[in-house]
Design an enzyme around this catalytic site. Structure first.
Site, mmCIF file in Angstrom:
data_model
loop_
_atom_site.group_PDB
_atom_site.id
_atom_site.type_symbol
_atom_site.label_atom_id
_atom_site.label_comp_id
_atom_site.label_asym_id
_atom_site.label_seq_id
_atom_site.Cartn_x
_atom_site.Cartn_y
_atom_site.Cartn_z
ATOM 1 N N ASP A 41 0.855 -1.188 0.000
ATOM 2 C CA ASP A 41 0.000 0.000 0.000
ATOM 3 C C ASP A 41 0.885 1.230 0.000
ATOM 4 O OD1 ASP A 41 -2.136 2.021 0.706
ATOM 5 O OD2 ASP A 41 -3.295 0.187 1.001
ATOM 6 N N GLY A 49 -6.228 -2.850 -4.338
ATOM 7 C CA GLY A 49 -5.707 -1.492 -4.430
ATOM 8 C C GLY A 49 -6.456 -0.635 -5.434
ATOM 9 N N GLY A 50 -6.451 0.670 -5.189
ATOM 10 C CA GLY A 50 -7.093 1.611 -6.092
ATOM 11 C C GLY A 50 -8.028 2.545 -5.349
ATOM 12 N N ASN A 104 -20.476 -3.776 -6.902
ATOM 13 C CA ASN A 104 -21.877 -3.710 -7.353
ATOM 14 C C ASN A 104 -22.106 -2.511 -8.267
ATOM 15 O OD1 ASN A 104 -23.462 -1.453 -5.568
ATOM 16 N ND2 ASN A 104 -21.830 -2.369 -4.366
ATOM 17 N N TYR A 108 -16.410 5.384 -11.238
ATOM 18 C CA TYR A 108 -15.927 4.271 -10.414
ATOM 19 C C TYR A 108 -16.503 2.954 -10.928
ATOM 20 C CZ TYR A 108 -15.580 1.235 -6.291
ATOM 21 O OH TYR A 108 -15.332 0.185 -5.438
ATOM 22 N N LYS A 113 -14.636 -0.461 -12.573
ATOM 23 C CA LYS A 113 -14.795 -1.841 -12.119
ATOM 24 C C LYS A 113 -15.199 -2.767 -13.269
ATOM 25 C CE LYS A 113 -13.516 -1.249 -7.909
ATOM 26 N NZ LYS A 113 -12.274 -1.888 -7.416
ATOM 27 N N SER A 130 -20.843 -4.607 -0.167
ATOM 28 C CA SER A 130 -20.254 -3.620 0.742
ATOM 29 C C SER A 130 -19.665 -4.381 1.918
ATOM 30 C CB SER A 130 -21.302 -2.612 1.222
ATOM 31 O OG SER A 130 -22.466 -3.272 1.681
ATOM 32 N N ARG A 132 -30.050 -0.119 2.897
ATOM 33 C CA ARG A 132 -29.440 -0.747 1.716
ATOM 34 C C ARG A 132 -28.410 -1.798 2.128
ATOM 35 N NH1 ARG A 132 -24.930 0.629 -1.598
ATOM 36 N NH2 ARG A 132 -25.153 -0.175 -3.727
#
Length: 274
Positions: free
Chosen positions: A34, A74-75, A114, A142, A146, A171, A182
């Site tokens: 990291d 990572g990201g 998601n 984003y 993905k 999540s 949610r």
């Protein structure tokens, strides 16, 4: 017999921090990468701490040496500018996969989201849940990144024979409470996340797989069939936290019906709510 060496990028992030103690095993060395500082090794903990960016080809080349498997967390974990998202999430994943290819790392697990299918509706899959291989309908830059990560994983499997599993994570937090109602659908408990990653690492010759990363939540709208085919057995259910949630506000138009929730209307290129 040599220890298994597992490289984890983004090891100081939310998911990486949760996974560090849960992925410890006798005979396994965790190589943790990291840009952010990481806690020193605890007594008896077999870790190798690396500082660097997933966008740095030389850093990744060194990090991938003598690695048996790679978990790419990572990201950027939230919405950001197009330029930053392109550089870090898409470009960084390309750098990671290419370094893994050169180092002949046989297995890679990619953290998707998601939000790659955020504009799909929660009822599309019927009683079985939304299939894990539903085509992309991203809700943000984003989410686009993905979807691109998934495509890169598919390419590196098809071209170079790497086993690649992309996990569309709902999540992953200690509890679903920060996400409100949610979260009762999308939560992936830290323990179940570790179980899922272990299944991805242990399954024989998975090829390229696209799976959902969620717990067995009573309100789950995502299919678990694809992950269960790899040996994943979830044990947690977000519903136990339902009594601790305040009464939810009335749904805002169609947002309650969309996988991406509020990401579907939040401004592009800015940090979005959970």
């Amino acid at each position: 017999m040599n220890d298994q060496r597992l490289l984890i990028t983004g090891a100081a992030g939310t998911v990486g921090t949760l996974m560090r103690p849960r992925l410890r095993r006798p005979g396994r060395v965790l190589r943790l990468l990291d840009l952010a500082p990481q806690p020193a090794a605890e007594p008896g903990e077999a870790v190798e701490l690396l500082t660097g960016s997933v966008t740095d080809a030389e850093v990744m080349k060194s990090a991938c040496q003598d690695v048996d498997a790679l978990i790419h967390l990572g990201g950027l974990s939230r919405e950001d500018t197009w330029e930053a998202t392109l550089d870090v999430n898409i470009g960084g994943t390309h750098t990671v996969l290419d370094a893994a290819r050169e180092a002949q790392v046989p297995r890679v697990v990619l953290a998707s989201s998601n939000h790659a299918v955020g504009f799909r509706t929660t009822d599309e899959g019927g009683s079985d849940g939304l299939p894990a291989d539903s085509s992309p309908r991203p809700d943000t830059y984003y989410g686009v990144s993905k979807a691109a990560i998934e495509a890169l994983g598919s390419l590196y499997h098809s071209r170079f024979g790497m086993d690649v599993t992309a996990i569309r994570i709902g999540s992953c937090f200690e509890t679903p409470l920060p996400l409100g109602e949610r979260g009762l659908s999308t939560w992936l408990s830290p323990d179940d996340c570790a179980r899922l990653l272990e299944a991805c690492l242990a399954t024989t010759s998975p090829g390229y797989r696209l799976i959902w990363g969620v717990s067995d939540n009573a309100r789950r709208t995502f299919s678990l069939a694809e992950a269960e085919a790899l040996g994943y057995t979830p044990r947690d259910d977000a519903e136990v936290y339902a009594p601790r949630l305040a009464a939810p506000p009335a749904p805002d138009g169609t947002l309650a019906e969309l996988v991406g929730g509020s990401f579907c209307t939040a401004p592009l290129g800015r940090h979005n709510p959970l």
